[in-house]
Design an enzyme around this catalytic site. Structure first.
Site, PDB file in Angstrom:
ATOM      1  N   GLY A  99       0.816  -1.203   0.000  1.00  0.00           N
ATOM      2  CA  GLY A  99       0.000   0.000   0.000  1.00  0.00           C
ATOM      3  C   GLY A  99       0.850   1.253   0.000  1.00  0.00           C
ATOM      4  N   LEU A 100       0.329   2.304   0.639  1.00  0.00           N
ATOM      5  CA  LEU A 100       0.990   3.607   0.704  1.00  0.00           C
ATOM      6  C   LEU A 100       1.251   4.169  -0.689  1.00  0.00           C
ATOM      7  CD1 LEU A 100       3.547   3.010   3.629  1.00  0.00           C
ATOM      8  CD2 LEU A 100       1.310   4.111   3.737  1.00  0.00           C
ATOM      9  N   CYS A 101       0.274   3.998  -1.577  1.00  0.00           N
ATOM     10  CA  CYS A 101       0.402   4.538  -2.931  1.00  0.00           C
ATOM     11  C   CYS A 101      -0.895   5.227  -3.360  1.00  0.00           C
ATOM     12  CB  CYS A 101       0.812   3.458  -3.921  1.00  0.00           C
ATOM     13  SG  CYS A 101      -0.141   1.935  -3.844  1.00  0.00           S
ATOM     14  N   GLY A 102      -1.493   5.937  -2.426  1.00  0.00           N
ATOM     15  CA  GLY A 102      -2.676   6.708  -2.750  1.00  0.00           C
ATOM     16  C   GLY A 102      -3.855   5.831  -3.150  1.00  0.00           C
TER      17      GLY A 102
END
Length: 292
Positions: free
Chosen positions: A89-92
């Site tokens: 994750g951590l990709c908008g």
């Protein structure tokens, strides 16, 4: 009101988070260059493959001997959705936008009385879709161990799709991925691969030229169509990889700037609280001195 110690801890925590987001942004920027180069290099090959396929298919279109991968099996009752997402994750909104497109397609097909089967390529897509489509998900392909994407990564996925089609497990297959446009723009895309969907532009280009094939078109298509599915799957993986890093770079840049704004606000609050406490202590000292 928070104490000075609490405010110092908050500021230190946000600064530590800012260092992490800044580092992730720089890592994503470095990975983006390689992923973007690979995705852009794969596009001409995939587009040319579609043009060649359109040219060869023009000679057998509508004939009884047309391969099933090109013409289908005459039914559209069972749909296979192959959803490509990231492993992390951590990709908008990168993962959620692809999952939303697949979810909308699945809901539409189910409302029409169709049977839907889903293969998730990537952990995040599986996590997002299993809440609503746990019964429809038939397989989950984990690519977390894959460090560098290659054609060898896409080929087993393509062979699995073809094997399922030949076994009569579905009628139509569609892949879902995100096409890379820029660091701030990734386009969720749905592409039908079985039966082969020939773009109108490629079909027009192929129809302008006439070729004699040896061996015949049917034999060529028997080899070309499976390879085309592998090429399209490979392109989807590369486009996704570039889109993921672009989305992560943009998201971490926003997170870094937001952390900076939060640090400024917390520092201002800390200074005001500290000044208020000093002023209060001075007033107490002066008041005590005057009382004496």
């Amino acid at each position: 009101m928070a104490s000075l110690k609490d405010l110092r801890n908050r500021i230190a925590s946000v600064k530590a988070t800012q260092k992490i987001t800044k580092a992730m942004q720089m890592v994503a920027a470095a990975k983006l260059r390689r992923a973007q180069t690979a995705a852009e290099a794969a596009r001409p090959f995939a587009e040319r493959m579609s043009a060649v396929l359109a040219n060869v298919a023009a000679g057998v279109a509508g004939s009884p001997g047309a391969p099933a991968l090109l013409a289908g099996n005459g039914r559209s009752d069972v749909h296979l959705l192959v959803v490509f997402t990231a492993e992390r994750g951590l990709c908008g909104a990168f993962n959620s936008s692809i999952a939303r497109l697949a979810r909308d397609r699945a809901n539409l097909l189910l409302s029409q009385g169709k049977t839907v089967k889903i293969i998730c390529v990537g952990k995040k897509g599986y996590d997002l879709l299993r809440r609503q489509f746990a019964k429809q998900i038939i397989d989950f392909i984990d690519l977390r161990a894959v460090r560098t994407l290659g054609f060898g990564t896409a080929d087993p996925i393509a062979r699995k799709i073809i094997t399922m089609f030949e076994a009569g497990e579905f009628d139509v297959a569609t892949i879902f991925f995100s096409r890379f446009r820029s660091v701030i723009a990734q386009i969720p895309t749905a592409q039908q691969v079985i039966p082969a969907e020939i773009p109108a532009q490629a079909a027009a280009t192929g129809a302008q030229a006439a070729y004699d094939y040896e061996p015949g078109e049917e034999e060529i298509l028997a080899s070309l169509l499976p390879r085309n599915i592998a090429v399209q799957v490979f392109r989807a993986l590369l486009e996704n990889a570039a889109s993921e890093q672009g989305a992560r770079m943009s998201a971490m840049d926003s997170a870094t700037r937001n952390a900076g704004e939060m640090i400024k606000k917390q520092t201002m609050t800390y200074n005001r609280t500290r000044q208020a406490m000093i002023t209060k202590e001075l007033i107490e000292i002066i008041s005590g001195a005057e009382a004496l």
